[in-house]
Design an enzyme around this catalytic site. Structure first.
Site, mmCIF file in Angstrom:
data_model
loop_
_atom_site.group_PDB
_atom_site.id
_atom_site.type_symbol
_atom_site.label_atom_id
_atom_site.label_comp_id
_atom_site.label_asym_id
_atom_site.label_seq_id
_atom_site.Cartn_x
_atom_site.Cartn_y
_atom_site.Cartn_z
ATOM 1 N N THR A 226 -65.771 74.448 -18.585
ATOM 2 C CA THR A 226 -66.850 74.223 -17.605
ATOM 3 C C THR A 226 -66.292 73.820 -16.238
ATOM 4 O O THR A 226 -67.011 73.867 -15.242
ATOM 5 C CB THR A 226 -67.782 73.089 -18.072
ATOM 6 O OG1 THR A 226 -67.019 71.872 -18.105
ATOM 7 C CG2 THR A 226 -68.354 73.356 -19.441
ATOM 8 N N ASP B 270 -47.731 62.781 -8.703
ATOM 9 C CA ASP B 270 -46.321 63.136 -8.901
ATOM 10 C C ASP B 270 -45.424 62.443 -7.881
ATOM 11 O O ASP B 270 -44.339 61.979 -8.205
ATOM 12 C CB ASP B 270 -46.138 64.661 -8.780
ATOM 13 C CG ASP B 270 -46.592 65.391 -10.026
ATOM 14 O OD1 ASP B 270 -46.806 64.720 -11.060
ATOM 15 O OD2 ASP B 270 -46.747 66.626 -9.967
ATOM 16 N N ASP C 149 -48.923 66.656 -4.584
ATOM 17 C CA ASP C 149 -49.598 65.944 -5.684
ATOM 18 C C ASP C 149 -49.284 64.459 -5.561
ATOM 19 O O ASP C 149 -48.143 64.022 -5.759
ATOM 20 C CB ASP C 149 -49.103 66.497 -7.031
ATOM 21 C CG ASP C 149 -49.900 65.913 -8.185
ATOM 22 O OD1 ASP C 149 -50.550 66.682 -8.898
ATOM 23 O OD2 ASP C 149 -49.867 64.670 -8.366
ATOM 24 N N ARG D 86 -60.487 67.406 -16.371
ATOM 25 C CA ARG D 86 -61.344 68.542 -16.071
ATOM 26 C C ARG D 86 -61.461 69.449 -17.305
ATOM 27 O O ARG D 86 -60.448 69.915 -17.823
ATOM 28 C CB ARG D 86 -60.753 69.336 -14.906
ATOM 29 C CG ARG D 86 -61.778 70.271 -14.310
ATOM 30 C CD ARG D 86 -61.188 71.410 -13.557
ATOM 31 N NE ARG D 86 -60.360 70.992 -12.439
ATOM 32 C CZ ARG D 86 -60.271 71.698 -11.317
ATOM 33 N NH1 ARG D 86 -60.966 72.794 -11.172
ATOM 34 N NH2 ARG D 86 -59.472 71.320 -10.364
HETATM 35 N N1 URA Z 1 -54.768 65.803 -5.810
HETATM 36 C C1 URA Z 1 -53.533 65.658 -5.277
HETATM 37 O O1 URA Z 1 -52.716 64.899 -5.784
HETATM 38 N N2 URA Z 1 -53.232 66.348 -4.172
HETATM 39 C C2 URA Z 1 -54.093 67.186 -3.576
HETATM 40 O O2 URA Z 1 -53.748 67.768 -2.550
HETATM 41 C C3 URA Z 1 -55.384 67.325 -4.140
HETATM 42 C C4 URA Z 1 -55.697 66.611 -5.263
#
Ligand code: URA
Length: 211
Positions: free
Chosen positions: A110, A205, A202, A106
């Site tokens: 922008t 992770d 995540d 990202r």
């Molecule tokens: N990406 C992730 O790993 N978890 C989320 O909740 C949103 C995007």
């Protein structure tokens, strides 16, 4: 029958496994194993419309016309890095699939997704193309990946994710109404940080043990 825009796979095995994955106590190894198992079950649903033909075979008793997959091998496209967690399970079910990768980051100014890597199979116009990313959150990276695949000729696309937020589903519906989405859950919303709520945190992770 044409696949609807959003399919939530409510199968008890999928839902049970997903609950364990959401639990923050679940280990990295457990998360990875469950993701592999669920991806196999979701792959079964997302490939429902693969084209079939018939071939003549001989059973031990007689000759018969039997169904078989038609056309070129399907293309499986992982959005890096979390998409890779879904690949092993799907490839177990569809070992002949061709595999591609799209990397996006990202832009901090922008906030738009910028491609940093792309390597996808040839002849996408003749393949069912399944894009995989466990989390359909804002939908920005999925839309960008599908834009890119369409530029490369893909016409028959599907999107497979573990969790979807309503915001991401809406964004996909506006940008790519022709791309059916298959997921294990439509969660409530995105939180202020763009995480799916209640979600599972995540996904990258959790599957790779990074923080
Ligand atoms: N990406 C992730 O790993 N978890 C989320 O909740 C949103 C995007």
């Amino acid at each position: 029958m044409t696949q609807q825009h959003l399919t939530v796979v409510n199968h008890p095995l999928v839902q049970h496994k997903l609950t364990i994955m959401r639990n923050k106590q679940t280990s990295t190894a457990g998360f990875r194993r469950l993701l592999r198992e669920i991806s196999l079950l979701l792959a079964y649903e997302v490939t429902r419309e693969l084209e079939m033909t018939e071939t003549t075979i001989e059973t031990p008793l007689c000759e018969m016309q039997a169904p078989t997959l038609e056309g070129k091998k399907l293309a499986l496209i992982s959005i890096l890095r979390a998409g890779n967690g879904l690949m092993d399970g799907i490839l177990e079910l569809i070992p002949g699939a061709r595999v591609g990768f799209i990397g996006l980051y990202r832009d901090p100014e922008t906030l738009k997704p910028v491609q940093y890597y792309s390597k996808v199979p040839n002849a996408l116009d003749a393949r069912m193309t399944i894009v995989v990313d466990p989390m359909l959150a804002t939908g920005n990276s999925s839309v960008a990946a599908i834009d890119l695949l369409k530029q490369q000729g893909a016409k028959n696309l599907r999107f497979l994710c573990l969790l979807a937020a309503p915001e991401g589903v809406q964004r996909m519906k506006e940008a790519h109404p022709d791309v059916p989405i298959v997921t294990a859950s439509l969660d409530e919303r995105l939180d202020d940080h763009g995480y799916i709520w209640p979600g599972l945190g995540d996904a990258g992770d959790r599957m790779f043990g990074t923080k």
